[in-house]
Design an enzyme around this catalytic site. Sequence first.
Site, mmCIF file in Angstrom:
data_model
loop_
_atom_site.group_PDB
_atom_site.id
_atom_site.type_symbol
_atom_site.label_atom_id
_atom_site.label_comp_id
_atom_site.label_asym_id
_atom_site.label_seq_id
_atom_site.Cartn_x
_atom_site.Cartn_y
_atom_site.Cartn_z
ATOM 1 C CB SER A 208 -14.205 -21.377 -0.717
ATOM 2 O OG SER A 208 -14.178 -22.522 0.119
ATOM 3 C CG ASP B 296 -18.043 -19.174 6.476
ATOM 4 O OD1 ASP B 296 -17.287 -20.151 6.717
ATOM 5 O OD2 ASP B 296 -18.217 -18.742 5.315
ATOM 6 C CG HIS C 109 -14.921 -20.646 4.205
ATOM 7 N ND1 HIS C 109 -16.230 -20.397 3.870
ATOM 8 C CD2 HIS C 109 -14.411 -21.407 3.209
ATOM 9 C CE1 HIS C 109 -16.500 -20.972 2.709
ATOM 10 N NE2 HIS C 109 -15.418 -21.594 2.288
#
Length: 383
Positions: free
Chosen positions: A45, A345, A348
């Site tokens: 990610s 978040d 991340h």
Amino acid sequence: MVGYRSAMAAGTVLCLLVVSSSVQVSMVAAAAGARPPAMFVFGDSTLDVGNNNYLPGPGVPRANQPFYGIDFPGAVATGRFSNGYNIADYLAKSIGFPCSPPPYLSLAPSTGRLVQAAVSGGVSYASGGAGIFDSTNAGNNIPLSKQLEYFRSTKSQMVAKLGSGAANLLLAKSVFLFSVGSNDLFVFAVAEQKQNKSAAELKRDVATLYASLLSGYSAAVQELHALGARKLAVINVGLLGCVPAARLNDAAGACSGALNQLASGFDDALASMLAGLAARLRRPGFVYSLADYYGLSAATFDDPRAVGYTDIAGACCGGGRLGAEAPCLPNATVCANRDQHAFWDAVHPSQRGAMLTAQNFYDSRPGRYTAPINFKQLALTSL
Ligand SMILES: *[C@@H]1O[C@H](CO)[C@@H](O)[C@H](O)[C@H]1NC(C)=O
Ligand SMILES: *[C@@H]1O[C@H](CO)[C@@H](O)[C@H](O)[C@H]1NC(C)=O
């Protein structure tokens, strides 16, 4: 949420628009040998630009709704796990592209579009939640082995269109970017926590884990090399124990020393693995840059104000303690000063964090956060 567009195609379009307006610039750059023709992106990610939007199932991690993308042009949620651009985008920009190459799964249904993308800037296979092991978050991402399979398929379509000479030449000049391993370590740490193992057992499990992970990583690099990759940019695993989700485990919100240690040991093994491979793959050519995400994060968190951060512990988008007890969904709260947050978040980095990270990997003094050369030197190397 007014003005928010959730169409996943919009993000791709925005980048393509920039591409067409800079076609002449990039042709000049390519002619001067100043920029690699393409980037091929593998991992998780930290680099995903939308592949997961195309995967079915409720368990797939997706960043396709507010407030993801709140600072992206047009405020669209593209699938990037960020409030705006991510590390792949900023590295691509530094190297001379408008942003990250597009997600493979947005192109694959059309051979024509896939080859066109591959030759005009590259393809991204990165997928949120992915690990080196197929078993890591299985069924909810594109694991590394599958990402390589997609690359093999990309290459064979390039060869069919361009011939193998031209395809191999393009690949030899391209940058292959990797960021993977964090998810495998997270999954391992959670599983070990549930068992009550002695220190000796834990130590043995960790050694076995590193050996299997590095063997998988090494096999992936060797396979890419066999397929024509020559220039490898690798980002190591960051300070996993300092992400807001990990800090939640401590009453005072401190970093998890155990997770950081797990990451650091992996990073040492990764550095040896790459040095060993580089010595073996010198012919017909192999050059790499290993970026120290761990060291850069540690230095940043030591002196956050030096880069203008006022919050390095909490999530900007989320809820509950440290903003990390609730996911970043449309019902979440979002901070106003996003550029002052290290984290967007619960796991991340913020867009600004991604930008600063890419900047350091691209052209900080070699030996500081990259070794043996920085990403700029890697990009400009001609073999
Ligand atoms: C874990 O194992 C140790 C010794 O092996 C024991 O003393 C302890 O009670 C165990 N804890 C749990 C939660 O099972
Ligand atoms: C938002 O909704 C999700 C479930 O849809 C829930 O898990 C989460 O706790 C909610 N967030 C907040 C901040 O209430």
